[in-house]
Motif scaffolding. Structure first.
Motif, mmCIF file in Angstrom:
data_model
loop_
_atom_site.group_PDB
_atom_site.id
_atom_site.type_symbol
_atom_site.label_atom_id
_atom_site.label_comp_id
_atom_site.label_asym_id
_atom_site.label_seq_id
_atom_site.Cartn_x
_atom_site.Cartn_y
_atom_site.Cartn_z
ATOM 1 N N LEU A 108 -17.485 -1.427 -87.519
ATOM 2 C CA LEU A 108 -16.427 -2.337 -87.066
ATOM 3 C C LEU A 108 -15.730 -1.734 -85.856
ATOM 4 N N LEU A 109 -15.826 -2.418 -84.723
ATOM 5 C CA LEU A 109 -15.120 -2.019 -83.507
ATOM 6 C C LEU A 109 -13.813 -2.815 -83.493
ATOM 7 N N ASP A 110 -12.782 -2.225 -84.074
ATOM 8 C CA ASP A 110 -11.532 -2.942 -84.302
ATOM 9 C C ASP A 110 -10.696 -2.990 -83.027
ATOM 10 N N GLU A 111 -10.297 -4.211 -82.639
ATOM 11 C CA GLU A 111 -9.553 -4.462 -81.395
ATOM 12 C C GLU A 111 -10.334 -3.927 -80.200
ATOM 13 N N ILE A 112 -11.508 -4.475 -80.030
ATOM 14 C CA ILE A 112 -12.437 -3.972 -79.022
ATOM 15 C C ILE A 112 -11.910 -4.140 -77.601
ATOM 16 N N ASN A 113 -11.016 -5.098 -77.376
ATOM 17 C CA ASN A 113 -10.481 -5.255 -76.025
ATOM 18 C C ASN A 113 -9.380 -4.240 -75.713
ATOM 19 N N ARG A 114 -9.205 -3.250 -76.597
ATOM 20 C CA ARG A 114 -8.344 -2.108 -76.303
ATOM 21 C C ARG A 114 -9.169 -0.851 -76.011
ATOM 22 N N VAL A 115 -10.494 -0.991 -75.982
ATOM 23 C CA VAL A 115 -11.352 0.173 -75.760
ATOM 24 C C VAL A 115 -11.129 0.701 -74.343
ATOM 25 N N HIS A 116 -11.110 2.029 -74.194
ATOM 26 C CA HIS A 116 -10.836 2.643 -72.903
ATOM 27 C C HIS A 116 -12.044 2.464 -71.970
ATOM 28 N N PRO A 117 -11.800 2.192 -70.677
ATOM 29 C CA PRO A 117 -12.911 1.995 -69.731
ATOM 30 C C PRO A 117 -13.898 3.156 -69.701
ATOM 31 N N SER A 118 -13.429 4.383 -69.931
ATOM 32 C CA SER A 118 -14.334 5.533 -69.896
ATOM 33 C C SER A 118 -15.316 5.513 -71.059
ATOM 34 N N VAL A 119 -14.985 4.781 -72.109
ATOM 35 C CA VAL A 119 -15.867 4.636 -73.265
ATOM 36 C C VAL A 119 -16.783 3.425 -73.101
ATOM 37 N N LEU A 120 -16.263 2.381 -72.486
ATOM 38 C CA LEU A 120 -16.978 1.109 -72.415
ATOM 39 C C LEU A 120 -18.349 1.234 -71.755
ATOM 40 N N ASN A 121 -18.428 1.969 -70.665
ATOM 41 C CA ASN A 121 -19.699 2.065 -69.936
ATOM 42 C C ASN A 121 -20.794 2.724 -70.764
ATOM 43 N N THR A 122 -20.420 3.638 -71.651
ATOM 44 C CA THR A 122 -21.405 4.266 -72.535
ATOM 45 C C THR A 122 -21.718 3.378 -73.723
ATOM 46 N N LEU A 123 -20.744 2.566 -74.113
ATOM 47 C CA LEU A 123 -20.905 1.688 -75.280
ATOM 48 C C LEU A 123 -21.827 0.502 -74.981
ATOM 49 N N LEU A 124 -21.772 -0.008 -73.768
ATOM 50 C CA LEU A 124 -22.522 -1.227 -73.429
ATOM 51 C C LEU A 124 -24.028 -1.126 -73.700
ATOM 52 N N PRO A 125 -24.713 -0.040 -73.283
ATOM 53 C CA PRO A 125 -26.157 0.025 -73.555
ATOM 54 C C PRO A 125 -26.495 0.051 -75.044
ATOM 55 N N LEU A 126 -25.585 0.588 -75.854
ATOM 56 C CA LEU A 126 -25.827 0.610 -77.304
ATOM 57 C C LEU A 126 -25.818 -0.788 -77.891
ATOM 58 N N LEU A 127 -25.077 -1.680 -77.235
ATOM 59 C CA LEU A 127 -24.872 -3.018 -77.776
ATOM 60 C C LEU A 127 -25.817 -4.069 -77.190
ATOM 61 N N ASP A 128 -26.645 -3.676 -76.215
ATOM 62 C CA ASP A 128 -27.581 -4.670 -75.689
ATOM 63 C C ASP A 128 -28.973 -4.452 -76.278
ATOM 64 N N HIS A 129 -29.994 -5.059 -75.663
ATOM 65 C CA HIS A 129 -31.345 -5.018 -76.221
ATOM 66 C C HIS A 129 -31.939 -3.609 -76.242
ATOM 67 N N ARG A 130 -31.387 -2.710 -75.412
ATOM 68 C CA ARG A 130 -31.928 -1.347 -75.372
ATOM 69 C C ARG A 130 -31.606 -0.586 -76.652
ATOM 70 N N GLY A 131 -30.363 -0.677 -77.081
ATOM 71 C CA GLY A 131 -29.962 -0.005 -78.308
ATOM 72 C C GLY A 131 -29.907 1.507 -78.210
ATOM 73 N N PHE A 132 -29.792 2.044 -77.006
ATOM 74 C CA PHE A 132 -29.624 3.485 -76.858
ATOM 75 C C PHE A 132 -28.873 3.763 -75.563
ATOM 76 N N THR A 133 -28.290 4.941 -75.493
ATOM 77 C CA THR A 133 -27.589 5.351 -74.279
ATOM 78 C C THR A 133 -27.768 6.848 -74.108
ATOM 79 N N TYR A 134 -27.878 7.295 -72.873
ATOM 80 C CA TYR A 134 -28.085 8.714 -72.595
ATOM 81 C C TYR A 134 -26.750 9.390 -72.353
ATOM 82 N N LEU A 135 -26.553 10.542 -72.994
ATOM 83 C CA LEU A 135 -25.348 11.334 -72.796
ATOM 84 C C LEU A 135 -25.716 12.616 -72.068
ATOM 85 N N GLU A 136 -25.178 12.784 -70.867
ATOM 86 C CA GLU A 136 -25.505 13.962 -70.068
ATOM 87 C C GLU A 136 -25.060 15.231 -70.781
ATOM 88 N N GLU A 137 -23.872 15.211 -71.374
ATOM 89 C CA GLU A 137 -23.356 16.411 -72.029
ATOM 90 C C GLU A 137 -24.225 16.816 -73.222
#
Length: 299
Positions: A116-145
């Protein structure tokens, strides 16, 4: 060199809610739940819950988890502002650089969870860009760190809730790219009068006649708190109404000073919102609340 992944031995935050027999699920929502469960076997499912505050959006997601006996993780988007809170971070263990898995990473990677992503329109922009690929057809995101990808495991269900509008501070208009990733939108509305009365009586033990009066007051305020020319700055949520009923069960209408009357401004004296609420209360329960009346007169 990629840091070593360290799996936590205790997975705090994940739980399986209990079925709430007093939560009302419409036949349409029951069908939606059934479809989502079937489809989740082959593809990650995403459902957006939006609508009035305190109407049961979070609890709807929890009841899906309870009814399907699925473990659940609630991500409080308003409070989790750092990417490390969502995705993990490097740390030192026994002199080695290791990767600390976040609860979020572990739950979605394992699969079979309700997220549950509660109150998703309060998510910080620095998180959103990493979150988006997880939620689309790709279902994965790369973390440099991390030096690796986070992947969404099988049979994962994402619910998201949001309140939108000028009345909700700290929110932002939902990113179109984010909204597009949720193919199902559920408008969560307040219950019908009869269902809300039944809810109050079942959960608090209040008498049906008193519950009826409280719901009548709430509905009158809700009608006058929406649209152009609204005469109230806000309405009563079902969540607030349950608190009203709990106090009422102990001290009757005198308790309404603190759970109903004082929620509204006394600016304007006898023409204030508070005075209007008091009139509605007196119309249903009589004029026993002398303290509340004196506060209006003394404004």
């Amino acid at each position: 060199m990629s840091p070593t992944t360290v799996s936590a031995t205790k997975f705090n935050g994940v739980f399986t809610p209990e079925v709430n027999e007093t939560y009302f699920i419409t036949p349409e929502i029951e069908k939606l739940f059934s479809r989502v469960k079937k489809l989740s076997k082959n593809k990650t499912q995403k459902i957006m819950l939006q609508g009035a505050h305190g109407a049961g959006k979070t609890e709807m997601a929890m009841q899906y988890s309870a009814l399907t006996e699925s473990p659940m993780l609630i991500m409080d988007c308003a409070n989790l502002k750092e990417p490390r809170d969502w995705f993990g971070y490097k740390t030192i263990s026994n002199g080695d650089i290791v990767w600390h898995e976040s609860q979020f990473d572990r739950a979605i990677s394992e699969g079979g969870h309700v997220i549950l992503l509660d109150e998703i329109n309060r998510v910080h922009p620095s998180v959103l860009n990493t979150l988006l690929p997880l939620l689309d057809h790709r279902g994965f995101t790369y973390l440099e760190e991390k030096g690796d990808c986070i992947r969404v495991g099988a049979n994962t269900i994402f619910f998201a809730t949001m309140n939108e509008g000028s009345a909700y501070t700290g929110t932002s208009s939902t990113d179109i790219a984010l909204r597009d990733r949720f193919s199902r939108i559920v408008e969560v509305q307040y219950l019908s009068k009869s269902k809300e009365i039944e809810l109050l009586t079942k959960r608090t033990g209040i008498k049906t006649s008193d519950a009826t009066n409280l719901v009548d007051i709430a509905n009158q305020v809700r009608k006058k708190a929406s649209g152009l020319g609204a005469s109230f700055s806000m309405g009563f949520s079902t969540r607030q109404l349950l608190a009203v009923a709990e106090d009422f069960l102990i001290d009757g209408s005198d308790s309404l000073e603190f759970t109903m009357t004082n929620l509204f401004s006394s600016d304007g004296g006898t023409n204030s919102e508070r005075a209007a609420i008091l009139q509605l209360i007196q119309g249903k329960f009589g004029s026993s609340s002398e303290v509340a009346k004196s506060k209006i007169k003394g404004s």
